[in-house]
Design an enzyme around this catalytic site. Structure first.
Site, PDB file in Angstrom:
ATOM      1  N   ALA A  63       0.352  -0.766  -0.093  1.00 56.69           N
ATOM      2  CA  ALA A  63       0.104  -0.226   0.099  1.00 56.69           C
ATOM      3  C   ALA A  63       0.725   1.234   0.427  1.00 56.69           C
ATOM      4  CB  ALA A  63      -1.100  -0.338   1.752  1.00 56.69           C
ATOM      5  N   CYS A 112       3.524   1.900  13.117  1.00 53.65           N
ATOM      6  CA  CYS A 112       4.527   3.179  12.336  1.00 53.65           C
ATOM      7  C   CYS A 112       4.274   4.415  14.061  1.00 53.65           C
ATOM      8  CB  CYS A 112       4.343   4.045  11.380  1.00 53.65           C
ATOM      9  SG  CYS A 112       2.903   2.414  10.376  1.00 53.65           S
ATOM     10  N   GLY A 121      -1.049  -7.056  -0.204  1.00 56.96           N
ATOM     11  CA  GLY A 121      -1.954  -8.152   0.612  1.00 56.96           C
ATOM     12  C   GLY A 121      -2.184  -8.376   2.314  1.00 56.96           C
TER      13      GLY A 121
HETATM   14  C1  PLP Z   1      -0.786  -0.931   7.138  1.00 58.88           C
HETATM   15  C2  PLP Z   1      -1.499  -0.050   6.129  1.00 58.88           C
HETATM   16  C3  PLP Z   1      -0.793   0.817   4.602  1.00 58.88           C
HETATM   17  C4  PLP Z   1       0.816   0.281   4.611  1.00 58.88           C
HETATM   18  O1  PLP Z   1       0.695  -0.664   3.705  1.00 58.88           O
HETATM   19  P1  PLP Z   1       2.301  -1.232   3.622  1.00 58.88           P
HETATM   20  O2  PLP Z   1       2.225  -2.622   3.308  1.00 58.88           O
HETATM   21  O3  PLP Z   1       2.701  -1.253   4.486  1.00 58.88           O
HETATM   22  O4  PLP Z   1       2.624  -0.457   2.599  1.00 58.88           O
HETATM   23  C5  PLP Z   1      -1.296   2.634   4.949  1.00 58.88           C
HETATM   24  N1  PLP Z   1      -2.202   2.339   4.346  1.00 58.88           N
HETATM   25  C6  PLP Z   1      -3.067   1.947   5.595  1.00 58.88           C
HETATM   26  C7  PLP Z   1      -5.135   2.206   6.031  1.00 58.88           C
HETATM   27  C8  PLP Z   1      -2.938   0.294   5.603  1.00 58.88           C
HETATM   28  O5  PLP Z   1      -3.193   0.287   7.138  1.00 58.88           O
END
Ligand code: PLP
Length: 380
Positions: free
Chosen positions: A73, A327, A202
Site C-alpha cells: 500500500a 509506525c 496483501g
Molecule cells: C498497513 C497500511 C498501509 C501501508 O501498507 P504497507 O503494506 O505497509 O505498505 C497504508 N494504509 C493503511 C490504512 C494501512 O493499514
C-alpha cells in the site's frame, strides 16, 4: 492456552497456509520471468500473473488492465499521489486529505508540499468521520485530487466513500482511497463506490508481505499517472521491474479466499469483537473510541481509565496489541488519529488498539479478557 496471543491484525496478518501453498512452485520449478515471451518458462509466469490479476479484479469489480502490482500500500499510495501531482499540476496544485490518514498518505503529502502542492487536511468529529459539507466547500478549481481513506487503521472507522465520490466527481476532481484495511474484510467495489484510485496491501488480509496493488480507473474518468520507477515498462509502464511472481500469486489467492469467505468471516470476527468489548466495558469501565457502527469488524480501539496503553503492553507481554499504528508505536507520540478525534494527550495515551482476524478464536478472546481484567482489578 499458549502464552502469546496475537491481537495486532491491523499491523499485519499471518499468511493463510493456502496462500503459501499456491506461492511455492513459483519460487522453484515455475520461476520464469513473465516478460520472457520466447519460452514456456516465461509463459507459465505470465499465466500465473494473469490469474492473480483476474482474482483481484473479481474481488474489486474492475477490469484486469486497471490493476498495477506494487510492493504494498505504501508504494501504491506514493504512486497515486505523486503520479497524479506530476501529471495534473499544470491544472492545479490543490490536494484534499484528512488528518487521520495513515502515515504513508500524510508523509507523501508532506513531500508534495515541498514540491509546491497545497494540501488541505480535513478535520474529523469525535466518531472519526469527516464532514461532507466541509469537504464540498473545500474543493475548488485547483483541486486535482481528494484522498480519503476507506477504513482507519487505528479505529476501523469507515468514511462514507460513496458519498465522497459523488461530491468529488460533481466538481470534476479525482477520488483516491487508501483501502489497505478494508480490502479483504468488507466488500470494496470500485464500480459501486466510484473510487478512481484505490490502494491495497496483501499482508493485511492473510496474503504475503511485499505484495500490493493500485487500481487506476480507465474510463469516466480516465486517470493518468506519471511512473515513479522507469525501466522495462512492466505494468502499463507505471511500475517497471521484474514482477514478483510468487508474491503476486499469493496476493491473487488471498483475494480469492477473502472474497469467498468474507461474509462468514466478517460475521464471526464481529461476534468475537462484541464478546471482547462487552466483557471489558461491563467489567472495567472501558470506553470505545470512534463510531460504534461505521467501522470494520476486526478493530477495537479502547480507552482505559486506570492505566496507559504502554503500561498494559508492558504488564501483559503475552498479548500482542498496540497503542496505535505500528509506525506510531515506534515514535512514542500520542496517536495523531485519536487526537484529531478530540481526545486529549492523556486519553490518547490510555487508548489501546486490539485487532482480530481470521485465526482469532473465542478461547483467545476469553483468555485476553481474563488477563486484562486481572490487571485492571489490581488497580481498583
Ligand atoms: C498497513 C497500511 C498501509 C501501508 O501498507 P504497507 O503494506 O505497509 O505498505 C497504508 N494504509 C493503511 C490504512 C494501512 O493499514
Amino acid at each position: 492456552m499458549t502464552t502469546n496471543i496475537y491481537f495486532d491484525y491491523a499491523a499485519t496478518s499471518p499468511a493463510d497456509e493456502r496462500v503459501v501453498t499456491a506461492m511455492f512452485p513459483y519460487f522453484t520449478q515455475k520461476f520464469g520471468n513473465p516478460s520472457s515471451r520466447t519460452h514456456s518458462f516465461g509463459w507459465t509466469g505470465a499465466q500465473a500473473v494473469k490469474t492473480a490479476r483476474e482474482q483481484l479484479a473479481e474481488m474489486l469489480g474492475c477490469e484486469t488492465q486497471e490493476l498495477i502490482f506494487t510492493s504494498g500500500a505504501t508504494e501504491s499510495i506514493n504512486l497515486a499521489l505523486k503520479g497524479v501531482f506530476e501529471i495534473y499540476a499544470p491544472k492545479g496544485k490543490h490536494i484534499i486529505t484528512s488528518q487521520t490518514e495513515h502515515r504513508a498518505v500524510l508523509g507523501t503529502c508532506k513531500a508534495l508540499e515541498q514540491k509546491g502542492a497545497r494540501v488541505t487536511y480535513l478535520a474529523v468529529d469525535r466518531n472519526g468521520l469527516i464532514d461532507l459539507e466541509v469537504l464540498k466547500n473545500s474543493i475548488n478549481d485547483q483541486t486535482i485530487l481528494v484522498c480519503l481513506q476507506f477504513a482507519n487503521n487505528e479505529t476501523g472507522v469507515l468514511q462514507p466513500v460513496k458519498e465522497i465520490a459523488e461530491i468529488v466527481h460533481e466538481r470534476n476532481s479525482i477520488f483516491m482511497s487508501d483501502a489497505a484495511q478494508a480490502v479483504g474484510k468488507i466488500p470494496v467495489n470500485v464500480a459501486e463506490t466510484r473510487i478512481d484510485l484505490l490502494c491495497l496491501s496483501g499482508h493485511k488480509f492473510c496474503g504475503p508481505k511485499g505484495a500490493g496493488a493500485l487500481y487506476v480507473r480507465r474510463k469516466n474518468p480516465r486517470v493518468k499517472l506519471q511512473a515513479l520507477i522507469d525501466g522495462g515498462g512492466q505494468e502499463e509502464g507505471l511500475r517497471s521491474g521484474t514482477l514478483n511472481v510468487p508474491a503476486i500469486v499469493g496476493l491473487g489467492k488471498a483475494a480469492e479466499i477473502a472474497a469467498a469467505e468474507m461474509s462468514r468471516e466478517s460475521e464471526r470476527v464481529s461476534l468475537l469483537r462484541g464478546r471482547l468489548e462487552r466483557a471489558l466495558t461491563v467489567n472495567s469501565g472501558v470506553q470505545l473510541n470512534g463510531s460504534v457502527n461505521l467501522r470494520l469488524p476486526g478493530i477495537s480501539n479502547l480507552l482505559f481509565s486506570g492505566f496507559t496503553a504502554a503500561e498494559l503492553i508492558s504488564k501483559l507481554p503475552g498479548l500482542a496489541f498496540s497503542a496505535g499504528s505500528a509506525c506510531a508505536s515506534a515514535s512514542g507520540e500520542p496517536s495523531h488519529v485519536l487526537t484529531a478525534m478530540g481526545l486529549n494527550t492523556d486519553q490518547a495515551r490510555r487508548s489501546l488498539r486490539l485487532s482480530l482476524g481470521r485465526f482469532t478464536t473465542e478461547a483467545e478472546i476469553d483468555e485476553a479478557v481474563k488477563r486484562i481484567l486481572a490487571l485492571a482489578n489490581k488497580h481498583i
